[in-house]
Motif scaffolding. Structure first.
Motif, PDB file in Angstrom:
ATOM      1  N   HIS A 192       0.861  -1.151  -0.175  1.00 53.23           N
ATOM      2  CA  HIS A 192       0.081  -0.048   0.080  1.00 53.23           C
ATOM      3  C   HIS A 192       0.913   1.176   0.023  1.00 53.23           C
ATOM      4  O   HIS A 192       2.204   1.100   0.294  1.00 53.23           O
ATOM      5  N   CYS A 193       0.319   2.188  -0.366  1.00 57.29           N
ATOM      6  CA  CYS A 193       1.062   3.695  -0.495  1.00 57.29           C
ATOM      7  C   CYS A 193       1.136   4.209   1.188  1.00 57.29           C
ATOM      8  O   CYS A 193       0.372   3.620   1.980  1.00 57.29           O
ATOM      9  N   ARG A 194       1.875   5.206   1.456  1.00 54.69           N
ATOM     10  CA  ARG A 194       2.357   5.681   2.604  1.00 54.69           C
ATOM     11  C   ARG A 194       1.081   5.992   3.337  1.00 54.69           C
ATOM     12  O   ARG A 194       0.800   5.993   4.470  1.00 54.69           O
ATOM     13  N   ASP A 195       0.181   6.828   2.734  1.00 53.75           N
ATOM     14  CA  ASP A 195      -0.949   7.365   3.290  1.00 53.75           C
ATOM     15  C   ASP A 195      -2.010   6.397   3.707  1.00 53.75           C
ATOM     16  O   ASP A 195      -2.679   6.691   4.539  1.00 53.75           O
ATOM     17  N   TYR A 196      -1.907   5.344   3.343  1.00 52.96           N
ATOM     18  CA  TYR A 196      -2.912   4.155   3.752  1.00 52.96           C
ATOM     19  C   TYR A 196      -2.532   3.946   5.065  1.00 52.96           C
ATOM     20  O   TYR A 196      -3.314   3.537   5.787  1.00 52.96           O
ATOM     21  N   PHE A 197      -1.172   3.596   5.455  1.00 54.51           N
ATOM     22  CA  PHE A 197      -0.623   3.242   6.895  1.00 54.51           C
ATOM     23  C   PHE A 197      -0.813   4.414   7.652  1.00 54.51           C
ATOM     24  O   PHE A 197      -1.241   4.484   8.645  1.00 54.51           O
ATOM     25  N   LEU A 198      -0.559   5.671   7.254  1.00 53.45           N
ATOM     26  CA  LEU A 198      -0.509   6.774   8.335  1.00 53.45           C
ATOM     27  C   LEU A 198      -1.981   7.179   8.488  1.00 53.45           C
ATOM     28  O   LEU A 198      -2.187   7.585   9.615  1.00 53.45           O
ATOM     29  N   ALA A 199      -2.904   7.021   7.730  1.00 56.37           N
ATOM     30  CA  ALA A 199      -4.372   7.244   8.032  1.00 56.37           C
ATOM     31  C   ALA A 199      -5.065   5.941   8.883  1.00 56.37           C
ATOM     32  O   ALA A 199      -6.015   6.230   9.651  1.00 56.37           O
ATOM     33  N   GLN A 200      -4.246   4.996   9.295  1.00 59.04           N
ATOM     34  CA  GLN A 200      -4.852   3.812   9.993  1.00 59.04           C
ATOM     35  C   GLN A 200      -3.516   3.584  11.113  1.00 59.04           C
ATOM     36  O   GLN A 200      -3.324   2.357  11.144  1.00 59.04           O
ATOM     37  N   TRP A 201      -2.825   4.416  11.404  1.00 58.24           N
ATOM     38  CA  TRP A 201      -1.420   4.238  12.168  1.00 58.24           C
ATOM     39  C   TRP A 201      -1.840   3.293  13.327  1.00 58.24           C
ATOM     40  O   TRP A 201      -1.232   2.283  13.485  1.00 58.24           O
ATOM     41  N   ASP A 202      -2.962   3.491  13.947  1.00 56.52           N
ATOM     42  CA  ASP A 202      -2.997   2.615  15.237  1.00 56.52           C
ATOM     43  C   ASP A 202      -3.420   1.146  14.805  1.00 56.52           C
ATOM     44  O   ASP A 202      -2.988   0.152  15.675  1.00 56.52           O
ATOM     45  N   PHE A 204      -1.598  -0.237  12.181  1.00 55.53           N
ATOM     46  CA  PHE A 204      -0.299  -1.020  11.737  1.00 55.53           C
ATOM     47  C   PHE A 204       0.916  -0.555  12.552  1.00 55.53           C
ATOM     48  O   PHE A 204       1.803  -1.099  12.252  1.00 55.53           O
ATOM     49  N   ALA A 205       0.912   0.264  13.555  1.00 54.32           N
ATOM     50  CA  ALA A 205       2.082   0.656  14.379  1.00 54.32           C
ATOM     51  C   ALA A 205       2.978  -0.369  15.180  1.00 54.32           C
ATOM     52  O   ALA A 205       4.155  -0.303  15.091  1.00 54.32           O
ATOM     53  N   HIS A 206       2.080  -1.667  15.106  1.00 52.03           N
ATOM     54  CA  HIS A 206       2.886  -2.702  15.885  1.00 52.03           C
ATOM     55  C   HIS A 206       3.695  -3.645  14.811  1.00 52.03           C
ATOM     56  O   HIS A 206       4.352  -4.397  15.288  1.00 52.03           O
ATOM     57  N   ILE A 207       3.427  -3.600  13.586  1.00 44.04           N
ATOM     58  CA  ILE A 207       4.332  -4.235  12.359  1.00 44.04           C
ATOM     59  C   ILE A 207       5.286  -3.490  12.320  1.00 44.04           C
ATOM     60  O   ILE A 207       5.647  -2.245  12.675  1.00 44.04           O
TER      61      ILE A 207
END
Length: 424
Positions: free
Chosen positions: A330-340, A342-345
């Protein structure tokens, strides 16, 4: 001569030259003969098989210059978080007969960087959150423990030996990058890679200056108590030789080689292309490394275009980072918008994901991800796995390279992964 700091690097060759074996060997031996190695222990850091360079030639020259002078000589393979190399692979990589290391390199020990073992590492200290915030221009703020393979700190001298190439995280690889991520601990790897992802590969790749990620790596290297030297080389791929060899302190040697690399490993196009057939060489045996065939081409692909990674030999996304099967690409913003979520990965895995998927946007209200470029795998990875990882699929048996080459809208890149492509 190029200098970062007090002592300039010595360099043989430039972008216009191709050095022969005798020139390379003589330069290495002369430079090492003039340096005070006598009675000291030396750890030589070398790349794994995912980098092109005449490593047996270089290592023979180094060994010839140091054997009999140094108290101990260890070759440490800087795996980063790649898979370990077995004896057959190491012998082929370093240029000796399997099981007969002593005959070619007497008095030398060869070891993999065993990044999966906690006991591998020595704790060098911490880069404080305030410094991370400064380096990242406010993008991140956290304390970063600096762990390093203890073999480096248990030797008097660390000698980096390897190529300098355009790189998606740090700008231009080589130099202190052999310490971090080459033989470094997980946290500094995660932070450096995610910082590169936040800036984006397209912006950072091929940068010869001190990028924020390079500055972070240099800060970590400054904590290493050993003397840090480097023989940084720039490959002349067509002739399977070298354009240049630089020797000196790791930062100065890297800076010298980076200037040559920028002149030899960047191909400029006048206009963007609609499609790229990126032919992945066998040295990249997983998408984790084969993705370089995308990173180096993304800058020249038109909006809405496609990169096909043609890698019929590749059977896995990653054998060591299984999280990528769960999160996909996925693109960067996909993860930033759902950081909670994915942050543990491991952030290095998130960074790899964004680097292969390239530029895009994500709308958290609709869940729509818009990606600038389509990424398609033509590999031995089954279609269902490609689709679930948010990648396109082509049957590799359907690929006709000649037909792609005849298409004026397609750029065919043989042996993709080390040459960076840019628009003028």
């Amino acid at each position: 001569m190029t200098s970062i700091g007090e002592v300039p690097a010595a360099r043989l060759g430039d972008a216009a030259t191709v050095l022969d074996e005798d020139q390379i060997t003589a330069f290495v031996r002369e430079r090492l003969a003039a340096h005070p190695f006598d009675g000291r222990s030396v750890c030589v850091l070398v790349p794994d098989a995912t980098r092109t360079c005449p490593l047996p030639l270089l290592l023979r020259a180094v060994h010839g210059a140091l054997h009999g002078r140094v108290s101990r000589l260890t070759v440490l393979v800087a795996l980063g978080t790649h898979a370990a190399m077995g004896e057959e692979a190491l012998a082929r990589h370093l240029g000796y007969v399997p099981g007969r290391l002593e005959e070619t390199y007497p008095g030398t020990t060869v070891v993999n960087h065993e990044w999966w073992k906690a006991e591998t590492f020595a704790d060098l200290g911490t880069i404080p959150a305030a410094r991370i915030a400064e380096l990242s221009e406010g993008r991140m703020s956290l304390d970063v423990p600096v762990l390093l393979n203890r073999a480096v700190v248990e030797h008097d001298v660390a000698l980096v030996l390897g190529p300098v190439l355009p790189h998606e995280v740090v700008g231009i690889s080589g130099g202190n990058k052999y310490f971090f991520p080459g033989v470094g601990g997980q946290k500094i790897i995660d932070v450096s890679h995610w910082l590169g992802a936040l800036i984006t590969s397209a912006e950072i790749i091929g940068t010869t200056g001190i990028t924020p990620v390079r500055a972070l790596i240099d800060d970590g290297a400054a904590l290493i108590p050993s003397e840090k030297l480097a023989l940084c080389v720039v490959t002349a791929e067509a002739e399977a030789g070298l354009h240049s060899v630089s020797f000196g302190e790791t930062r100065a040697s890297w800076a010298s080689a980076a200037q040559v690399c920028a002149a030899t490993h960047v191909t400029y196009l006048d206009a963007p292309v609609r499609r790229v057939l990126s032919i992945v060489p066998p040295m990249y045996d997983e998408i984790w490394t084969a993705a370089k065939g995308f990173y180096k081409l993304e800058p020249v692909v038109a909006d809405g275009g496609e990169v096909i990674l043609y890698a019929p030999h590749v059977k896995e996304l990653s054998s060591t980072h299984r999280e990528i099967y769960e999160i996909g690409y996925h693109c960067r913003d996909y993860f930033l918008a759902q950081w909670d979520r994915f942050a543990h990965i491991h952030w290095g895995v998130l960074a790899h994901s964004t680097h292969l998927r390239g530029a895009g946007s994500y709308d958290p209200e609709t869940g729509e991800e818009r990606l600038r470029v389509q990424v398609t795998l033509a590999s031995a990875i089954p279609e269902d796995i490609c689709r679930s990882a948010n990648l396109g699929y082509l049957d590799p048996a359907s690929i006709d390279v000649a037909a792609f080459a005849a298409d004026p809208d397609t750029l065919v890149v043989p042996r993709a992964g080390e040459m960076l492509f840019r628009l003028r």
